[in-house]
Design a protein around this motif. Structure first.
Motif, PDB file in Angstrom:
ATOM      1  N   SER A 188     -63.547-141.460 -96.784  1.00  0.00           N
ATOM      2  CA  SER A 188     -63.055-140.093 -96.597  1.00  0.00           C
ATOM      3  C   SER A 188     -61.798-139.848 -97.418  1.00  0.00           C
ATOM      4  O   SER A 188     -61.667-138.795 -98.072  1.00  0.00           O
ATOM      5  CB  SER A 188     -62.773-139.842 -95.112  1.00  0.00           C
ATOM      6  N   LEU A 189     -60.868-140.809 -97.409  1.00  0.00           N
ATOM      7  CA  LEU A 189     -59.652-140.660 -98.211  1.00  0.00           C
ATOM      8  C   LEU A 189     -59.979-140.556 -99.698  1.00  0.00           C
ATOM      9  O   LEU A 189     -59.409-139.730-100.415  1.00  0.00           O
ATOM     10  CB  LEU A 189     -58.723-141.861 -97.963  1.00  0.00           C
ATOM     11  N   ALA A 190     -60.876-141.411-100.157  1.00  0.00           N
ATOM     12  CA  ALA A 190     -61.231-141.399-101.581  1.00  0.00           C
ATOM     13  C   ALA A 190     -61.875-140.077-101.971  1.00  0.00           C
ATOM     14  O   ALA A 190     -61.634-139.552-103.068  1.00  0.00           O
ATOM     15  CB  ALA A 190     -62.163-142.564-101.889  1.00  0.00           C
ATOM     16  N   THR A 202     -51.264-142.600-101.770  1.00  0.00           N
ATOM     17  CA  THR A 202     -51.703-143.145-100.481  1.00  0.00           C
ATOM     18  C   THR A 202     -52.074-144.605-100.700  1.00  0.00           C
ATOM     19  O   THR A 202     -52.888-144.917-101.570  1.00  0.00           O
ATOM     20  CB  THR A 202     -52.916-142.377 -99.931  1.00  0.00           C
ATOM     21  N   VAL A 203     -51.469-145.491 -99.927  1.00  0.00           N
ATOM     22  CA  VAL A 203     -51.704-146.926-100.080  1.00  0.00           C
ATOM     23  C   VAL A 203     -52.408-147.443 -98.828  1.00  0.00           C
ATOM     24  O   VAL A 203     -51.839-147.405 -97.728  1.00  0.00           O
ATOM     25  CB  VAL A 203     -50.385-147.689-100.307  1.00  0.00           C
ATOM     26  N   VAL A 204     -53.626-147.901 -98.993  1.00  0.00           N
ATOM     27  CA  VAL A 204     -54.440-148.353 -97.866  1.00  0.00           C
ATOM     28  C   VAL A 204     -54.359-149.869 -97.736  1.00  0.00           C
ATOM     29  O   VAL A 204     -54.635-150.611 -98.689  1.00  0.00           O
ATOM     30  CB  VAL A 204     -55.908-147.932 -98.048  1.00  0.00           C
ATOM     31  N   PHE A 205     -53.990-150.313 -96.557  1.00  0.00           N
ATOM     32  CA  PHE A 205     -54.000-151.742 -96.227  1.00  0.00           C
ATOM     33  C   PHE A 205     -55.291-152.040 -95.481  1.00  0.00           C
ATOM     34  O   PHE A 205     -55.549-151.469 -94.423  1.00  0.00           O
ATOM     35  CB  PHE A 205     -52.796-152.101 -95.351  1.00  0.00           C
ATOM     36  N   THR A 206     -56.099-152.938 -96.024  1.00  0.00           N
ATOM     37  CA  THR A 206     -57.401-153.234 -95.423  1.00  0.00           C
ATOM     38  C   THR A 206     -57.363-154.453 -94.524  1.00  0.00           C
ATOM     39  O   THR A 206     -58.407-154.877 -94.011  1.00  0.00           O
ATOM     40  CB  THR A 206     -58.460-153.450 -96.515  1.00  0.00           C
ATOM     41  N   PRO A 208     -53.925-139.533-105.692  1.00  0.00           N
ATOM     42  CA  PRO A 208     -53.643-140.926-106.044  1.00  0.00           C
ATOM     43  C   PRO A 208     -53.870-141.848-104.851  1.00  0.00           C
ATOM     44  O   PRO A 208     -53.359-141.597-103.750  1.00  0.00           O
ATOM     45  CB  PRO A 208     -52.169-140.899-106.459  1.00  0.00           C
ATOM     46  N   LEU A 209     -54.627-142.903-105.073  1.00  0.00           N
ATOM     47  CA  LEU A 209     -55.012-143.806-103.986  1.00  0.00           C
ATOM     48  C   LEU A 209     -54.993-145.245-104.471  1.00  0.00           C
ATOM     49  O   LEU A 209     -55.483-145.553-105.561  1.00  0.00           O
ATOM     50  CB  LEU A 209     -56.416-143.447-103.496  1.00  0.00           C
ATOM     51  N   SER A 210     -54.402-146.114-103.666  1.00  0.00           N
ATOM     52  CA  SER A 210     -54.452-147.553-103.921  1.00  0.00           C
ATOM     53  C   SER A 210     -55.040-148.228-102.688  1.00  0.00           C
ATOM     54  O   SER A 210     -54.713-147.870-101.553  1.00  0.00           O
ATOM     55  CB  SER A 210     -53.053-148.123-104.194  1.00  0.00           C
ATOM     56  N   ILE A 211     -55.908-149.210-102.914  1.00  0.00           N
ATOM     57  CA  ILE A 211     -56.533-149.951-101.825  1.00  0.00           C
ATOM     58  C   ILE A 211     -56.188-151.422-102.012  1.00  0.00           C
ATOM     59  O   ILE A 211     -56.484-152.008-103.055  1.00  0.00           O
ATOM     60  CB  ILE A 211     -58.059-149.738-101.803  1.00  0.00           C
TER      61      ILE A 211
END
Length: 252
Positions: free
Chosen positions: A175-177, A11-15, A182-185
């Motif tokens: 919440s995602l974390a 999951t790739v989060v765009f801030t 696998p997570l990228s921010i």
């Protein structure tokens, strides 16, 4: 891992505020799931003297823009003033190709773009010929003073937009974390880093996920917040940040 799908399961989060589909589509092409959770929102700063300020802007030698948000707010004011780019006989400087493209869509020709898309490189490279030149820096309320203080010409400022924190997005990232996986921010500005530091980091910390920074100014903000960027592109754009992230994951 499939080298063609290095972001599979990620999951790739765009801030940052979504301005283009390109980086999101790249994440999908690499097998990942893009999520838009902007940590800041921008809104035009309205002023009773906007029309007068727009008229005054015509008298400068240079107009300077460092963000697409500044261009968007300037465009709204330009329209309300009943003016177009054809009413201006000025040089224009922009930090970044996306900002330059937004100006181009308004009809402005961009005369200077720094090699690296950051304010500190801008002030080192920008040295227009001529004496007693005057520039107008069209900016947001959180822009630093580097351009105003360090350029070798007289610089006035016009704050055309405000930046506010999006705390709901910070809660969404938390919440995602907490769900795991696998997570990228990805951070595209120091402002987003500060919001994350204030509203998300106290709950999930700075570890357990991959941190991406769009450039060295954002990387510095992460360092000051007690974090470290895991990936940063050579060219400071979101598509290049996604490509750099994919390359990094592909090596693991």
């Amino acid at each position: 891992m499939d080298s063609k799908l290095p972001l599979a399961g990620e999951t790739v989060v765009f801030t940052s505020t979504k301005k283009s589909e390109e980086p999101f589509e790249l994440v999908r092409q690499y097998g990942g799931e893009p999520v838009s959770l902007p940590l800041i929102r921008t809104s035009e700063r309205l002023d009773d003297e906007d029309h007068l300020k727009m008229k005054r802007a015509q008298s400068y030698d240079w107009l300077i823009f460092t963000s697409q948000s500044a261009v968007a707010a300037f465009s709204a004011k330009l329209g309300r003033a009943g003016m177009t780019a054809a009413d201006f006989s000025v040089y224009v400087a922009a930090v970044g190709y996306k900002t330059a493209a937004a100006l181009g869509r308004l009809g402005f020709r961009v005369d200077f773009i720094p090699d690296i898309f950051s304010a500190d490189v801008f002030v080192r490279q920008f040295s227009p010929a001529g004496e007693s030149l005057r520039a107008l820096f069209v900016k947001g309320n959180l822009a630093g003073s580097l351009i105003t203080d360090e350029l070798p010409l007289s610089v006035d400022e016009w704050t055309v937009y405000e930046t506010e924190p999006e705390t709901a997005s910070a809660a969404g990232i938390v919440s995602l974390a907490q769900q795991g996986g696998p997570l990228s921010i990805l951070f595209a500005s120091p402002s987003a880093v500060r919001v994350f530091s204030d509203y998300a980091a106290p709950r999930i910390g700075w570890t357990g996920y991959t941190i991406g920074a769009i450039g060295h100014i954002t990387e510095r903000a992460l360092t000051e917040a007690g974090a470290a960027a895991d990936v940063m592109p050579d060219t400071y754009t979101l598509p290049e940040l996604v490509r750099t992230l994919a390359e990094s994951k592909g090596r693991n």
